[in-house]
Motif scaffolding. Sequence first.
Motif, PDB file in Angstrom:
ATOM      1  N   LEU A   1      46.452  45.777  37.233  1.00 16.75           N
ATOM      2  CA  LEU A   1      45.760  44.341  37.798  1.00 16.75           C
ATOM      3  C   LEU A   1      45.050  43.701  36.843  1.00 16.75           C
ATOM      4  CD1 LEU A   1      44.415  45.598  41.525  1.00 16.75           C
ATOM      5  CD2 LEU A   1      46.502  44.146  40.641  1.00 16.75           C
ATOM      6  N   VAL A   2      44.422  44.509  35.916  1.00 18.73           N
ATOM      7  CA  VAL A   2      43.385  43.952  34.894  1.00 18.73           C
ATOM      8  C   VAL A   2      44.216  43.635  33.657  1.00 18.73           C
ATOM      9  CG1 VAL A   2      41.574  45.180  35.844  1.00 18.73           C
ATOM     10  CG2 VAL A   2      42.877  46.118  33.943  1.00 18.73           C
TER      11      VAL A   2
ATOM     12  N   THR B   1      36.258  46.612  37.099  1.00 14.72           N
ATOM     13  CA  THR B   1      36.868  45.338  37.288  1.00 14.72           C
ATOM     14  C   THR B   1      37.909  45.651  38.060  1.00 14.72           C
ATOM     15  OG1 THR B   1      36.173  44.584  35.106  1.00 14.72           O
ATOM     16  CG2 THR B   1      37.689  43.264  36.141  1.00 14.72           C
TER      17      THR B   1
ATOM     18  N   MET C   1      39.384  43.958  42.193  1.00 14.87           N
ATOM     19  CA  MET C   1      40.669  43.368  42.237  1.00 14.87           C
ATOM     20  C   MET C   1      41.337  43.851  43.337  1.00 14.87           C
ATOM     21  SD  MET C   1      41.189  42.290  38.397  1.00 14.87           S
ATOM     22  CE  MET C   1      42.818  41.278  38.372  1.00 14.87           C
ATOM     23  N   GLU C   2      41.511  45.523  43.123  1.00 21.03           N
ATOM     24  CA  GLU C   2      42.223  46.268  44.159  1.00 21.03           C
ATOM     25  C   GLU C   2      41.674  46.252  45.685  1.00 21.03           C
ATOM     26  OE1 GLU C   2      42.729  51.121  45.340  1.00 21.03           O
ATOM     27  OE2 GLU C   2      41.549  50.463  43.819  1.00 21.03           O
TER      28      GLU C   2
ATOM     29  N   GLU D   1      42.914  42.614  46.959  1.00 18.98           N
ATOM     30  CA  GLU D   1      44.057  43.026  47.437  1.00 18.98           C
ATOM     31  C   GLU D   1      44.299  43.510  48.559  1.00 18.98           C
ATOM     32  OE1 GLU D   1      47.604  43.217  44.118  1.00 18.98           O
ATOM     33  OE2 GLU D   1      46.994  45.325  44.864  1.00 18.98           O
TER      34      GLU D   1
ATOM     35  N   ILE E   1      37.354  37.037  38.279  1.00 20.27           N
ATOM     36  CA  ILE E   1      37.953  37.742  39.674  1.00 20.27           C
ATOM     37  C   ILE E   1      37.899  36.693  40.823  1.00 20.27           C
ATOM     38  CG2 ILE E   1      37.549  39.369  41.348  1.00 20.27           C
ATOM     39  CD1 ILE E   1      36.397  41.224  39.360  1.00 20.27           C
TER      40      ILE E   1
ATOM     41  N   LEU F   1      40.720  34.406  40.277  1.00 18.86           N
ATOM     42  CA  LEU F   1      42.155  34.948  40.587  1.00 18.86           C
ATOM     43  C   LEU F   1      42.222  35.193  41.951  1.00 18.86           C
ATOM     44  CD1 LEU F   1      42.479  37.482  37.552  1.00 18.86           C
ATOM     45  CD2 LEU F   1      43.694  35.682  37.861  1.00 18.86           C
ATOM     46  N   TYR F   2      41.094  35.604  42.655  1.00 19.13           N
ATOM     47  CA  TYR F   2      41.010  35.886  44.181  1.00 19.13           C
ATOM     48  C   TYR F   2      39.930  34.979  44.860  1.00 19.13           C
ATOM     49  CZ  TYR F   2      43.499  40.322  42.608  1.00 19.13           C
ATOM     50  OH  TYR F   2      44.360  40.978  42.311  1.00 19.13           O
TER      51      TYR F   2
ATOM     52  N   SER G   1      37.703  35.924  47.574  1.00 22.17           N
ATOM     53  CA  SER G   1      36.658  37.242  47.232  1.00 22.17           C
ATOM     54  C   SER G   1      35.266  36.556  47.476  1.00 22.17           C
ATOM     55  CB  SER G   1      36.861  37.511  45.945  1.00 22.17           C
ATOM     56  OG  SER G   1      36.841  36.785  44.904  1.00 22.17           O
TER      57      SER G   1
END
Length: 432
Positions: free
Chosen positions: A327-328, A345, A349-350, A353, A381, A384-385, A388
């Motif tokens: 993921l990173v 990090t 992200m996990e 997800e 982050i 990307l998300y 979040s």
Amino acid sequence: MSDQQRFARVEYTKEMNDAGYTILIPSMAPIHFAMLQYIFRSSGYRLEVLENQGPEVVQEGLKYVHNDTCYPALLVIGQMLDALHSGRYDLAKTALMITQTGGGCRASNYIFLLRKALRKAGLGHIPVISLNLSGLEKNSGFRLSLSMIRKLVACVVYGDAMMHLYNQVRPYECASGAARRVVDQWTETICKQFDAGKGVSIAQMRANLSGIASGFAAVPVKKTPRVKVGVVGEIYVKYASLGNNNLEDFLRSQGCEYMVPGIMGFALFKVDNRLEDIKLYGGNPGKYAVCTVLMNYLTRMERELIAAISRYPQFVPPSAYAHTKSLVKGVIGYGSKMGEGWLLTAEMMELAELGYGNVVCTQPFGCLPNHINGKGMIRRIKELYPDSNIVPIDYDPSATRVNQENRIKLMLAVAREQLAGAVAEEEPATVG
């Protein structure tokens, strides 16, 4: 007295162990450490996990540790000194134990800070045992046998499984305490197996993990929409209630379901780093071979854990370490590996997800790698998300619990708005 004599290490000897010395270790992850304590006791060591908490622990730490030292060191040393001063232990027959990774994190030096604190408190005669797999220090009265190491690895796997499932079931259980009873029953079962030399083979672990997942799946639950929160950060503050001001209790009081990534990911991360170092800079081929065997063994254990949880669609299994690492890629370099490094990090992200994008990032004072890989990566982050919702929370001697909880409440307010919107979208339209 010379400096060499004054700072000489007090060895934990075989005679001390035969005399029934009590070995004290700081608390961290409760489910895991209950089994860890049993493993050591059944192996001939009178080990006790400390449970003393409260402001007096912090004050003891501040008294004997420089206030510029990272907060986990202050707490761990404060907890030990507070226990020694409690009157509960015979100080002529007490030893301390602390982990020592040997990496670039200052945690490698906690043991020296602890010994310095003991001398300052007039307790320099108390031996401190280094718990490590790197051969950093040895004591004639203590050694990790292969049998103990296998049980400790199994302890991580079983502890992760129970922690992961307990956190997903407890918020919804119909009868209070039902999920906790599954933890207690399986902890007792596994410890009995350890006594009989069982519970560590692949087949036995597969059967136990299946039984653990089945036990939690059988707990009657009532599913209601709840805010899902992830917890990341420096490893001690992430798991230890003493370090995070009982963060998990607070999240439960706010009606949340929360997920805390397991210890297995951190163990794989540490072994993986050793392999990467040897690839990049060279090293002992024998060490590389040993680390490769250990990496493969831990990966196989991880697969069994994920497979057991994945059989039940109502549960969210953890991601495999290899996937979390992927993921990173392109986000942060794998060379950022001090402390929790890039894994911190990756875990945020996990969690995003897996549906736990409301993240509390625990930031202990003095942990520079944690601030870089945690707080420093939040903006990236969120790019990307976008959904979040991450809040970094600072933990240090001067931070008030009220301020910490109020900041988390602000994050939860946003999370509840998002949840309400999602629930409204899922509800079927009514015809007027």
